[in-house]
Design a protein around this motif. Structure first.
Motif, PDB file in Angstrom:
ATOM      1  N   GLN A 120      49.993  31.230  45.677  1.00 28.57           N
ATOM      2  CA  GLN A 120      49.392  30.041  46.284  1.00 28.57           C
ATOM      3  C   GLN A 120      49.808  29.921  47.751  1.00 28.57           C
ATOM      4  O   GLN A 120      48.998  29.612  48.623  1.00 28.57           O
ATOM      5  CB  GLN A 120      49.823  28.792  45.520  1.00 28.57           C
ATOM      6  N   GLU A 121      51.071  30.186  48.016  1.00 29.21           N
ATOM      7  CA  GLU A 121      51.523  30.118  49.410  1.00 29.21           C
ATOM      8  C   GLU A 121      50.837  31.188  50.255  1.00 29.21           C
ATOM      9  O   GLU A 121      50.450  30.940  51.400  1.00 29.21           O
ATOM     10  CB  GLU A 121      53.041  30.300  49.494  1.00 29.21           C
ATOM     11  N   LYS A 122      50.684  32.388  49.691  1.00 29.55           N
ATOM     12  CA  LYS A 122      49.999  33.444  50.420  1.00 29.55           C
ATOM     13  C   LYS A 122      48.563  33.045  50.744  1.00 29.55           C
ATOM     14  O   LYS A 122      48.066  33.302  51.853  1.00 29.55           O
ATOM     15  CB  LYS A 122      50.022  34.747  49.609  1.00 29.55           C
ATOM     16  N   ASP A 123      47.898  32.413  49.812  1.00 31.76           N
ATOM     17  CA  ASP A 123      46.532  31.954  50.062  1.00 31.76           C
ATOM     18  C   ASP A 123      46.504  30.928  51.193  1.00 31.76           C
ATOM     19  O   ASP A 123      45.623  30.961  52.064  1.00 31.76           O
ATOM     20  CB  ASP A 123      45.939  31.344  48.789  1.00 31.76           C
ATOM     21  N   GLU A 124      47.459  30.027  51.194  1.00 33.27           N
ATOM     22  CA  GLU A 124      47.512  29.007  52.247  1.00 33.27           C
ATOM     23  C   GLU A 124      47.798  29.631  53.605  1.00 33.27           C
ATOM     24  O   GLU A 124      47.219  29.233  54.614  1.00 33.27           O
ATOM     25  CB  GLU A 124      48.582  27.968  51.895  1.00 33.27           C
TER      26      GLU A 124
END
Length: 741
Positions: free
Chosen positions: A127-131
């Motif tokens: 999720q952090e990578k997507d953000e």
């Protein structure tokens, strides 16, 4: 929400024995994960907390009958979550999350349990990578900034590159192999929320004793999320884990949040379409998980939106099912080995065509040098000494091929953990310093990991075992060969506190080759130290070794060390055979701030040279160079009374050849001229205003009182000046007559 959760978990065994950080570091499905430390030991752990109120909020708007039904559903969810924690206690494997404290119920009906320390769930990381990708270059940095109970904040660096993915999938497949072949179980809900990533942390014990540092594994992927774990159909393996009913878990309840229900996006058609509970279902989920790791955004190629009917429609058409023809519905290219050899045998409708977890580990996807290296390191303790040695010799050659983050966060910690094996010490340190030289963040990695380990091995452990140790000496030699790298990655205080003690240990080592290497390293050491440390801590050690040694080579090396300590250089000038006279035209000097003071040179070094008994030319010529350096700095009277006598005594040594004797004479003459010039200048300054150079011819002579008969008085015996001139004429004539005769 945390405030409510904290109140609900108050007064329990876990909260009484652990200090829990105020904010969660990550989430994993319904669980919030908090950093914690055990109060009695200071060891790090993680506390998983489930707040039942997060479910109650979903049923607050229901009527009386609906509320009663919902309450029963919530109780079933809580029981399933209890099963998740209790199952961890029954399944022990390196790639299954380790349970430390069993699940406890809190006052509010919530749950909590303690595990080994973890950094994040894979779901949170993705999720952090997507953000980050959505925000583009320069976007916000990692949100994994955690705060200890004592208020110390730190950022946790998490990366997910190609090698990290390969290593992680390999570890997950090992856990699945254990599930399927040893335990006879099906995980049932293999999603990013079910995978936890731990992190290597160095924590000192409460007394901060460096010998009791605690280290944990580095960035390993571990399976958890066992709420839907169940024995496989037809399994005869004994187990106390209660099975699930596919009919019940597939009857998704819209009143409940998705994170407490089966995630259809990672579920095999075996469950939904065939109602079969077999181990091959996990392998289908593993294939979907593999695609999600490369996808953008990082999600499953199946999107069912929590609807069984939607899921069934996806499998009604080949175009909406991941396959080789549509790049497995990934928006990004997938590795060729994955699409050609692995995914077609994982994401396939027929369970019999799927590979097993063991076959997955042996696939071509993992057949490359980088993954093979990581796999070898994972199993390093089980390897034979010969296998370890061969691996470490080859590792040095392939290290430049690794991503920098992999070297720092995986290989370096793994190597440092093996430093306890003294037989491999030199090979390990060669690779450690190679990594340090390759890393752009070498200073940080060296300071946090390498420097403390070096001091531990060569200083702390060495004091406990004073016996000669060939393996330790070999490692010490590697350290000395890479001392420049250590100096470049330390500030002055760090070098003095952690590196200098290792150098001192090398100088005091009973092995002559180690002492020689340590003394040769002085040009690297001195610029990193202040004058006081050089004079009061380093020089006495060198002087003591020089005085006590019976080795001719160490004696000579000690004298060369004195040259360096006095600000000189042992480098030879071009065209100069040995540069031992001390009169080289290219007299290189070190920084004055690293040279000893005049007093130490005169009162400490020269007396050491004066008592040398050997007449060996090598020692004599090395002494010559030291005395030449000191002679340029010492007072003139010290040169005359102390240095020149030593030089004269040495110059007459019976073993010197002509060239060596001439070198002594050249220095003796040079220093003598210096003494003569300074003494003459001193006497001239003492003479004040009189100028002896312009005195009358007989001034010096008359200064002693003159001689009777040399002065003429005009009235003496009536003689006059004319009589005197006549006398002179007579004497001249008399001389001419005598010469003619």
């Amino acid at each position: 929400m945390f405030s409510n959760a904290l109140k609900s978990i108050s007064a329990t065994n876990i909260t009484g024995n652990y200090t829990i950080s105020p904010n969660p570091t990550s989430t994993a499905g319904p669980w919030r994960i908090y950093d914690a430390k055990k109060k009695s030991t200071g060891k790090p752990y993680s506390v998983f907390v489930f707040d039942k109120k997060s479910l109650d909020a979903h049923g607050s708007s229901l009527g009386r009958s609906g509320a009663s039904s919902f309450k029963k559903t919530v109780e079933e969810v809580v029981e399933r979550l209890k099963k998740e924690a209790s199952s961890l206690a029954k399944l022990r494997h390196p790639n299954i999350l380790e349970l430390v404290e069993p699940v406890e119920e809190t006052r509010g009906g919530g749950l909590q349990f303690v595990t080994e320390p973890v950094t994040a769930s894979l779901a949170s990381l993705l999720q952090e990578k997507d953000e980050q990708e959505r925000s583009g270059p320069g976007g916000r940095s990692s949100r994994y900034v955690t705060e200890d109970a004592d208020g110390v904040r730190r950022r946790r660096e998490l990366e997910i590159d190609e090698l990290e993915i390969q290593k992680g999938l390999l570890q997950i497949s090992k856990a699945l192999e254990f599930f399927h072949e040893n335990a006879g179980l099906v995980h049932g809900n293999l999603t990013p929320d079910a995978i936890l990533i731990n992190s290597k942390v160095a924590i000192a014990t409460p007394n901060n004793d460096s010998r009791q540092m605690l280290t944990l594994p580095q960035s390993d992927w571990k399976i958890s999320g066992l709420s839907f774990c169940s024995p496989a159909d037809g399994s005869n393996k004994p187990t106390s884990i209660q099975g699930i009913s596919l009919h019940e878990v597939l009857n998704l309840d819209p009143r409940l949040p998705k994170y407490v229900q089966l995630n259809l996006d990672y579920t095999s058609p075996d469950f939904v379409l065939d109602n079969n509970l077999t181990s091959s279902a996990d392998m289908f989920s593993l294939g979907l998980l593999s695609v999600a790791l490369y996808n953008s955004p990082h999600q499953s190629p199946l999107e069912s939106h929590g609807s069984v009917s939607t899921y069934k429609r996806l499998f009604a058409s080949s175009s909406s099912v991941p396959s080789s023809s549509n790049n497995f519905l990934s928006s990004r290219p997938l590795p060729r080995e994955l699409t050609s050899h692995v995914l077609p045998r994982l994401i396939t409708r027929r369970p019999a065509q799927r590979m097993s977890a063991r076959e997955f580990q042996e696939s071509e996807y993992f057949n490359n040098i980088l993954v093979s290296t990581i796999r070898f390191l994972d199993s390093f303790p089980a390897k034979t000494p010969n296998e370890k040695s061969q691996f470490l010799r080859g590792l040095n050659k392939v290290l430049p091929s690794f991503p920098k983050s992999v070297m720092e966060k995986k290989i370096l910690p793994a190597l440092l953990d093996e430093l306890k094996d003294k037989e491999l010490l030199s090979l390990i340190l060669q690779n450690v310093f190679k990594i340090v030289d390759l890393l752009p963040s070498a200073r940080r990695a060296f300071g946090e990991r390498v420097r403390p380990a070096l001091k531990e091995i060569f200083v702390v452990n060495a004091k406990q075992n004073q016996e000669k140790d060939a393996a330790r000496d070999a490692g010490l030699m590697v350290f000395l060969e890479n001392l420049a790298s250590a100096a470049n990655n330390c500030n002055g205080k760090e070098f003095k506190d952690d590196i200098l003690p290792v150098v001192v240990a090398a100088i005091e080592c009973p092995t002559p080759s180690i002492v020689d290497a340590a003394l040769r390293s002085l040009p690297v050491i001195l610029p990193a130290l202040d004058f006081s440390t050089i004079k009061n801590e380093l020089f006495p050690i060198v002087a003591a070794v020089f005085s006590k040694t019976n080795s001719l080579a160490i004696k000579v090396r000690g004298l060369q060390s004195f040259v360096i300590l006095c600000g000189g250089s042992n480098e030879t000038s071009p065209g100069d055979d040995d540069d031992l006279s001390g009169l080289s035209q290219d007299k290189k000097k070190t920084s004055s701030s690293t040279a000893l003071d005049k007093y130490t040179m005169q009162e400490k070094i020269v007396p050491l040279i004066k008592v040398i008994k050997t007449k060996e030319p090598a020692v004599m010529m090395a002494s010559l160079k030291v005395l030449g350096i000191v002679g340029d700095i010492a007072d003139a009277d010290f040169v005359a009374m102390d240095i020149l006598p030593i030089l004269w005594s040495m110059s007459l040594g019976p073993l010197l050849n002509l060239k060596q004797f001439q070198a002594f004479m050249a220095l003796i003459k040079s220093l003598s001229r210096r003494v003569e010039d300074e003494q003459t200048r001193k006497l001239q300054e003492l003479g004040g205003g009189s100028n002896s150079a312009t005195a009358a011819p007989n001034e010096d002579f008359l200064a002693f009182g003159g001689v009777t008969g040399t002065a003429f008085d005009a009235g003496f015996n009536g003689a006059t000046a004319d009589d005197f001139e006549a006398l002179q004429q007579w004497v001249r004539e008399l001389g001419c007559t005598a010469s003619q005769q």
